[in-house]
Scaffold this active site. Structure first.
Site, PDB file in Angstrom:
ATOM      1  N   GLU A   1       0.808  -1.223   0.000  1.00 53.32           N
ATOM      2  CA  GLU A   1       0.000   0.000   0.000  1.00 53.32           C
ATOM      3  C   GLU A   1       0.841   1.273   0.000  1.00 53.32           C
ATOM      4  OE1 GLU A   1      -3.031   1.855   3.274  1.00 53.32           O
ATOM      5  OE2 GLU A   1      -3.208  -0.284   2.868  1.00 53.32           O
ATOM      6  N   ASP A   2       1.898   1.296   0.781  1.00 50.06           N
ATOM      7  CA  ASP A   2       2.636   2.548   0.989  1.00 50.06           C
ATOM      8  C   ASP A   2       4.032   2.586   0.385  1.00 50.06           C
ATOM      9  OD1 ASP A   2       0.509   3.637   2.405  1.00 50.06           O
ATOM     10  OD2 ASP A   2       1.244   2.902   4.329  1.00 50.06           O
TER      11      ASP A   2
END
Length: 182
Positions: A56-57
């Site tokens: 996700e990051d």
């Protein structure tokens, strides 16, 4: 495996900081892993806790996680990953829907992640008050309460764990007594 996952996550999140602070981002996956390790000794679940934000990051692909840590770890990480191309409400609604049928390991991972986040929010709210909401994409505390208490309700099968009890108490502290689910 846990040591390798910690090193991998540290490299993936290198230079990133927590919202509104200079605290290195890696503190969040590390704290998540500690919380998870209090609920299970399963090394793959603890490794997934360390890696839970790398897709996700940090732009890591699920296939890379699978190649290095196996398909179960990759699936757990993917289950905890939100699609950032979607709006906040849609992402959170999807997360809540997934938690309704998630397996125990995914729920333990979600509890570790959300408890770590809520600890930060509670700490920051004590320091700066309602200005804490300015740090988030979703600045409305009522919608934040909807999400965090929605998570709480879907993780009720974990209520015997201290982490769940702490999460429940922090929901009441941060969002008000009316958020209590019992």
């Amino acid at each position: 495996m846990i040591k390798e996952a910690a090193e991998f996550a540290a490299k993936a999140h290198e230079g990133a900081v927590r919202k509104g602070s200079q605290i290195p981002y890696i503190t969040h996956p590390l704290e998540t892993a500690v919380i998870v390790s209090l609920m299970t000794e399963d090394e793959e679940v603890i490794a997934a806790a360390l890696l839970h934000d790398v897709i996700e990051d940090a732009g890591i692909k699920k296939e890379e996680i699978e190649a290095r840590f196996g398909s179960r770890v990759a699936e757990l990480v993917a289950d905890e990953t939100e699609d950032k191309s979607l709006g906040w409400m849609e992402r959170k609604a999807i997360t809540l829907k997934k938690l309704e049928t998630a397996g125990r390991e995914s729920k333990i991972l979600a509890l570790g992640d959300k408890l770590s986040n809520l600890r930060c929010t509670a700490r920051d709210r004590m320091e700066i008050g309602d200005k804490v909401w300015e740090r988030f994409r979703q600045k409305d505390p009522k919608l934040q309460a909807w999400y965090y208490t929605g998570v709480l309700k879907r993780l009720r099968e974990l209520e015997h764990f201290g982490a769940y009890q702490e999460y429940n108490a922090l929901c009441r502290l941060v969002f008000g007594e009316e958020t209590e689910t019992k």
